[in-house]
Design an enzyme around this catalytic site. Structure first.
Site, PDB file in Angstrom:
ATOM      1  N   ARG A  87       0.527  10.368   0.309  1.00 17.51           N
ATOM      2  CA  ARG A  87       0.831  11.417   1.290  1.00 17.51           C
ATOM      3  C   ARG A  87       2.097  12.165   0.955  1.00 17.51           C
ATOM      4  O   ARG A  87       2.545  12.989   1.730  1.00 17.51           O
ATOM      5  CB  ARG A  87       1.005  10.802   2.681  1.00 17.51           C
ATOM      6  N   GLU A 122       0.846  -1.197   0.000  1.00 22.31           N
ATOM      7  CA  GLU A 122       0.000   0.000   0.000  1.00 22.31           C
ATOM      8  C   GLU A 122       0.878   1.242   0.000  1.00 22.31           C
ATOM      9  O   GLU A 122       1.583   1.509   0.969  1.00 22.31           O
ATOM     10  CB  GLU A 122      -0.908   0.003   1.234  1.00 22.31           C
ATOM     11  N   LYS A 180     -11.075  -1.974   6.288  1.00 24.70           N
ATOM     12  CA  LYS A 180      -9.881  -1.633   7.067  1.00 24.70           C
ATOM     13  C   LYS A 180     -10.368  -1.144   8.427  1.00 24.70           C
ATOM     14  O   LYS A 180     -11.295  -0.328   8.495  1.00 24.70           O
ATOM     15  CB  LYS A 180      -9.108  -0.533   6.334  1.00 24.70           C
TER      16      LYS A 180
HETATM   17  C1  3PG Z   1      -1.599   4.560   8.092  1.00 30.74           C
HETATM   18  O1  3PG Z   1      -2.506   4.661   7.294  1.00 30.74           O
HETATM   19  O2  3PG Z   1      -0.811   5.472   8.407  1.00 30.74           O
HETATM   20  C2  3PG Z   1      -1.461   3.253   8.697  1.00 30.74           C
HETATM   21  O3  3PG Z   1      -2.412   3.154   9.647  1.00 30.74           O
HETATM   22  C3  3PG Z   1      -0.090   2.960   9.188  1.00 30.74           C
HETATM   23  O4  3PG Z   1      -0.031   3.064  10.536  1.00 30.74           O
HETATM   24  P1  3PG Z   1       1.328   2.739  11.285  1.00 30.74           P
HETATM   25  O5  3PG Z   1       2.353   3.716  10.756  1.00 30.74           O
HETATM   26  O6  3PG Z   1       0.977   2.956  12.710  1.00 30.74           O
HETATM   27  O7  3PG Z   1       1.691   1.322  10.958  1.00 30.74           O
END
Ligand code: 3PG
Length: 213
Positions: A51, A47, A134
């Site tokens: 961002r 994924e 999710k």
């Molecule tokens: C996100 O979308 O940022 C995910 O939830 C990842 O979370 P994490 O960095 O806590 O694994």
């Protein structure tokens, strides 16, 4: 694509490995070696979060890595869906769900893993036809006990919890009957990516891929 078809595809992707790496990549130049290391370690579903300015280029690059199934995360708007699809994303992930976002994914034939954190949110998505969601933000929303409790009255809905998950607590989630896989960023630490330490990332992926479920 119908919501049912989207969730079916999301379940197939979830079946590929216990963990989906959540990637925040600043620079497209690292995309291929990063994806190769994760795939080599046994984590084919990736994924890439939208961002960073480089995210769409990262998806384009990673989509050429053999054995990988690259999706776009942090889908917020119909424009994000369009951009992700054009970049070659094979699935989408969103932190929550809006009707406009769901409409856009269904129209674009992009299988979506929509986010939900409460029973009502899960019920609304299930009502529309989504049964693979999710659970976000997993730890902040009550963690594995909360997800277990949501699963009691709504066992038809399966989840990929994400947010605050690491090798230490992944098992708490993966041992639940309504969890098919989990997502996390810990398998691709920023410092390892910056240093080009692909061996370390492959080792972290291997450890995550071996988690029981
Ligand atoms: C996100 O979308 O940022 C995910 O939830 C990842 O979370 P994490 O960095 O806590 O694994």
């Amino acid at each position: 694509m119908t919501p049912q078809q989207a969730s079916l595809r999301a379940r197939e992707i979830a079946a590929l490995a216990p963990i989906i790496p959540v990637l925040v990549v600043e620079e497209a130049g690292v995309a291929r070696p990063l994806a190769k290391a994760l795939v080599a370690g046994g984590l084919p579903a990736l994924e890439v979060t939208l961002r960073t300015p480089a995210a769409l280029d990262v998806i384009r690059e990673m989509a050429t890595v053999e054995g990988g199934v690259v999706g776009a995360g942090t889908l917020l708007t119909p424009a994000d869906v369009q951009a992700a699809k054009e970049a070659g994303a094979r699935f989408g992930v969103s932190p929550g769900a809006t009707d406009r976002l769901l409409d856009a994914c269904e129209e674009a034939d992009l299988p979506l893993l929509p986010g939900a954190a409460t029973a009502s949110e899960a019920m609304r998505l299930f009502e529309r036809g989504y049964d693979m969601l999710k659970f976000f933000p997993a730890e902040a929303a009550g963690g594995a006990p909360a997800l277990k409790a949501i699963g009691a009255p709504i066992p038809q809905v399966a989840f990929c919890p994400t947010g605050g998950i690491s090798i230490k607590n992944a098992n708490d989630y993966l041992s639940l009957p309504n969890v098919l896989c989990a997502g996390g960023s810990w398998v691709a630490p920023k410092d390892a990516v910056a240093a080009g330490d692909w061996a370390r990332i492959e080792a972290l992926a291997r450890e995550a891929a071996a988690l029981p479920r």
